[in-house]
Design an enzyme around this catalytic site. Sequence first.
Site, PDB file in Angstrom:
ATOM      1  N   ASP A   8      68.048 -43.909  96.957  1.00 17.39           N
ATOM      2  CA  ASP A   8      68.091 -44.252  98.373  1.00 17.39           C
ATOM      3  C   ASP A   8      66.709 -43.937  98.924  1.00 17.39           C
ATOM      4  O   ASP A   8      66.345 -42.776  99.073  1.00 17.39           O
ATOM      5  CB  ASP A   8      69.180 -43.418  99.076  1.00 17.39           C
ATOM      6  CG  ASP A   8      69.162 -43.601 100.593  1.00 17.39           C
ATOM      7  OD1 ASP A   8      68.384 -44.444 101.093  1.00 17.39           O
ATOM      8  OD2 ASP A   8      69.940 -42.897 101.276  1.00 17.39           O
ATOM      9  N   LYS A  69      58.767 -46.638 105.836  1.00 14.16           N
ATOM     10  CA  LYS A  69      59.693 -47.755 105.631  1.00 14.16           C
ATOM     11  C   LYS A  69      59.631 -48.761 106.778  1.00 14.16           C
ATOM     12  O   LYS A  69      59.913 -49.933 106.600  1.00 14.16           O
ATOM     13  CB  LYS A  69      61.110 -47.183 105.499  1.00 14.16           C
ATOM     14  CG  LYS A  69      62.142 -48.150 104.950  1.00 14.16           C
ATOM     15  CD  LYS A  69      63.442 -47.407 104.719  1.00 14.16           C
ATOM     16  CE  LYS A  69      64.553 -48.308 104.254  1.00 14.16           C
ATOM     17  NZ  LYS A  69      65.788 -47.529 104.044  1.00 14.16           N
ATOM     18  N   GLU A 167      72.209 -51.016 101.614  1.00 20.47           N
ATOM     19  CA  GLU A 167      72.695 -49.655 101.858  1.00 20.47           C
ATOM     20  C   GLU A 167      74.173 -49.584 102.266  1.00 20.47           C
ATOM     21  O   GLU A 167      74.925 -48.807 101.682  1.00 20.47           O
ATOM     22  CB  GLU A 167      71.783 -48.959 102.878  1.00 20.47           C
ATOM     23  CG  GLU A 167      70.450 -48.574 102.229  1.00 20.47           C
ATOM     24  CD  GLU A 167      69.299 -48.436 103.201  1.00 20.47           C
ATOM     25  OE1 GLU A 167      69.535 -48.423 104.418  1.00 20.47           O
ATOM     26  OE2 GLU A 167      68.145 -48.331 102.725  1.00 20.47           O
ATOM     27  N   ASP A 189      76.172 -48.352 109.571  1.00 23.55           N
ATOM     28  CA  ASP A 189      75.121 -47.558 108.935  1.00 23.55           C
ATOM     29  C   ASP A 189      73.941 -47.396 109.897  1.00 23.55           C
ATOM     30  O   ASP A 189      73.153 -48.318 110.089  1.00 23.55           O
ATOM     31  CB  ASP A 189      74.687 -48.267 107.639  1.00 23.55           C
ATOM     32  CG  ASP A 189      73.587 -47.506 106.892  1.00 23.55           C
ATOM     33  OD1 ASP A 189      73.106 -46.478 107.402  1.00 23.55           O
ATOM     34  OD2 ASP A 189      73.212 -47.968 105.794  1.00 23.55           O
TER      35      ASP A 189
END
Lengths: 606, 238
Positions: A8, A69, A167, A189
């Site tokens: 992850d 990210k 994810e 999420d």
Amino acid sequence: MARIVGIDLGTTNSLVAYMDKGTPRVIAGRNERNIVPSVVAITDNGLIVGDPAKEHLTRNPERTVYSVKRFMGKGLADVQGELAYFPYSLTEQGGVIRIKLGEKTYSPPQISAMILRELKQRAEAHLGESITKAVITVPAYFNDSQRQATKDAGMIAGLEVLRIINEPTAASLAYGLQEKTQGTIAVYDFGGGTFDISILKLKNGIFEVLATNGDTHLGGDDLDRQVGDLFLAEIRTRHGIDLSAHPDHMQAIRLESERAKIRLSDELKIQVSVELPDNKGRFTRELTRDQLESLIMDIIDRTLGPCRMALKDAGLTPIEIDEVLLVGGSTRMPLVRQRVQELFGKTPHCELNPDEVVALGAAVQADILSGGTTDMLLLDVTPLSLGIETMGGVMSSLIRRNTTIPASAKEMFTTYVDGQTGVDIHILQGERELAKDNRSLGRFRLKVPPLPAGVPRIEVTFLIDANGILNVKASDMRTGQSQSIEVRPSYGLSGNEVERMIEDSFKFAAKDVNARKLIEARLDAAALITTTEKFLGEGSHLIPQEEVAAVRAALSALATAKDGNDPRAIRASMADLEQAAKSLTVAMLDDSLKRGLQGKKLSEIT
Amino acid sequence: MDHHHTHGTNSRELQMARSMCWHCQSEVSGEYFCERCVKVQPVSKDLDYFTCMGFPRRLTIDLRQLETKFYELSRAFHPDFFQNKSEEEQTISLGNSAMLNTAYRMLRDPIQRAEYLLDLEAGAVKEIRTSPPADLFEEILELQDTLDEYRATDRTSETGRQLRTKLLAEQHTLEQRKRSMETQLQQLFTDWDALQDRGEANSQTRVERDRLLKQMREILSNRAYVKNIVNDLVATIA
């Protein structure tokens, strides 16, 4: 088959997990923590990643990268609005953001690769084998460029990325494994930098994604900014200080804002305290949960639109959702849970640690790929429509959003002019009518034999693979000849550039090993100094005066070495000190213990 | 974008696959896996989606059965299960999965299913333009005017509110019309399936077949038109 790990790669934290006899497990580091903060510091002594790098956020803000990210697969124009929030300077080259640290610039995949390498080493140390294959998770709403950038990061880190997995769907795999759930589920999420909603149907081990939606620029970072902006404004009015000129204090504010937000998930009222520059004292204030919630309410409500869109695309109403799963650290906030509960009309699930569930799911997917788990299969979708630019700058859709992947579409091309030898094709992703409002993925030129207009017939196949990444091929329908197509990415690194970065990363690796050894040597030296000083204080009367002096000399030599940058010198001074303090150590230990410890060094028994 | 684009599968190989295993060259007659070497076989490009999913060319399909078949074939073809296999098998798995996904998407939705069947039976359904139902022609022209007027009016004004009420009523009428067309289609689907089930091939059934196809095509085209208008209307008054 070599072992495949699940990773992850998060905005705030990253984790690595593997399948241990049918159970996914997160691998902890030397410090026994499961998470690696996604922070990279480039110091004079080399590269530092994770928890130790986090300390550099306030000490060395211009050379410490966090939330990288947010820049993956992006150009500078995409992040113009938030440049002021980042202490490091950003430029652009070839459509790709570059982060300037000291004299060197790095692409976001290179920085991400540093985090991946840390996770790889962590896994190798734990499993005692070399790790070269991985499944890496990305937000479901990531576009092609962002996915490709993630794959590039893996390659630079020396990992073959066997699958890019979304994810929320990864999380559903982890839950599905545990609960053997059936029915329709929604995965909400809300992470550090991105928000995703996915609606899935679970039946007999098949995890079929019906629809997905989200915002790749909406997460805990944005909540922290709201809180931080309030503190900054108050510091300006109350103390007359503009902290934007102090990057180190800006980072302290950011970290304190994050801490305040986290604590207010459990408490109703907390005290905030931040040091001000130039010895101007501290900024303190009380912050209540109500105050926090009114600051961030609008941002949390921005997650509800994508939820409704996903439901609509799945052809479902909220009542038809059987279960709601919460994933991502931001879902710990009571207000988020309340909003989700209101929307879906049911209490959401959060049995699995929201920080770890995605990594656990990635490990399950890795096990499926290596042939271990055969009863589960994930059928995911592409989050955005794929198309090409046609006459008049309009986007012509070829593969609609929420189409199950792998998905393919064929399009026939011909020429408009006699003897024309090429057709330029512009690939787009997005839901808007006009090409310019959608994301440009790349361009390529189709080679056409010189023939009268309209005669050539070239069939182009656009194929989105199971990673959600586009592959293009073309074949001449008249001759049956296929042609290879080189797509020039609009926001990505070229193949050559990735190759060069892989080479660079090997060169860096030696330097990184040095940095790691230095940190470890310093920690061990500090422990030895503490123990020896304690022994000297309590037992110096047990040994001759000359020996006491020798121990003191060795102590100060080690202290000097510890401040230097050579791990070997530190280790040598440690050995010297151990030798000099041998009789002191022996004298300090009681006889019964002494027998068991003879021949051992002091560092081994402390 | 992938930096390393694969070359297209040799088309000669695909044609051969219909009769011969690409790997061991033994006879294959439509199975997805070679009986001798158990290698996955590419689904022929010429295979229609009904056949690919193992369903007869009918317009009424049991969705639960279709889903079961889709899941079963997904388990057979999905790239996840070909990670340890050769590059050829991985390419076939990818192509077959993509085709399977398209087949399921087309057959799952009754309208798309009918359009696809029309394409198979009569050809080139994509070429058909959406057209307004003849009896609604006047009404739709008027609606377009009202929409233009509404776009140019202040929505909070009295005129704006009146136009909005009028448009909402229009939306209701059109949606009802769309539903009635869907009921008509459902009847045509049943008639079509019954005709196919009888399996007779005389001039009378040919006439009946052509009539059903023509009617379906007309209603599908009208329905698409009405659907577009409703979408436009909803977007305008949103």
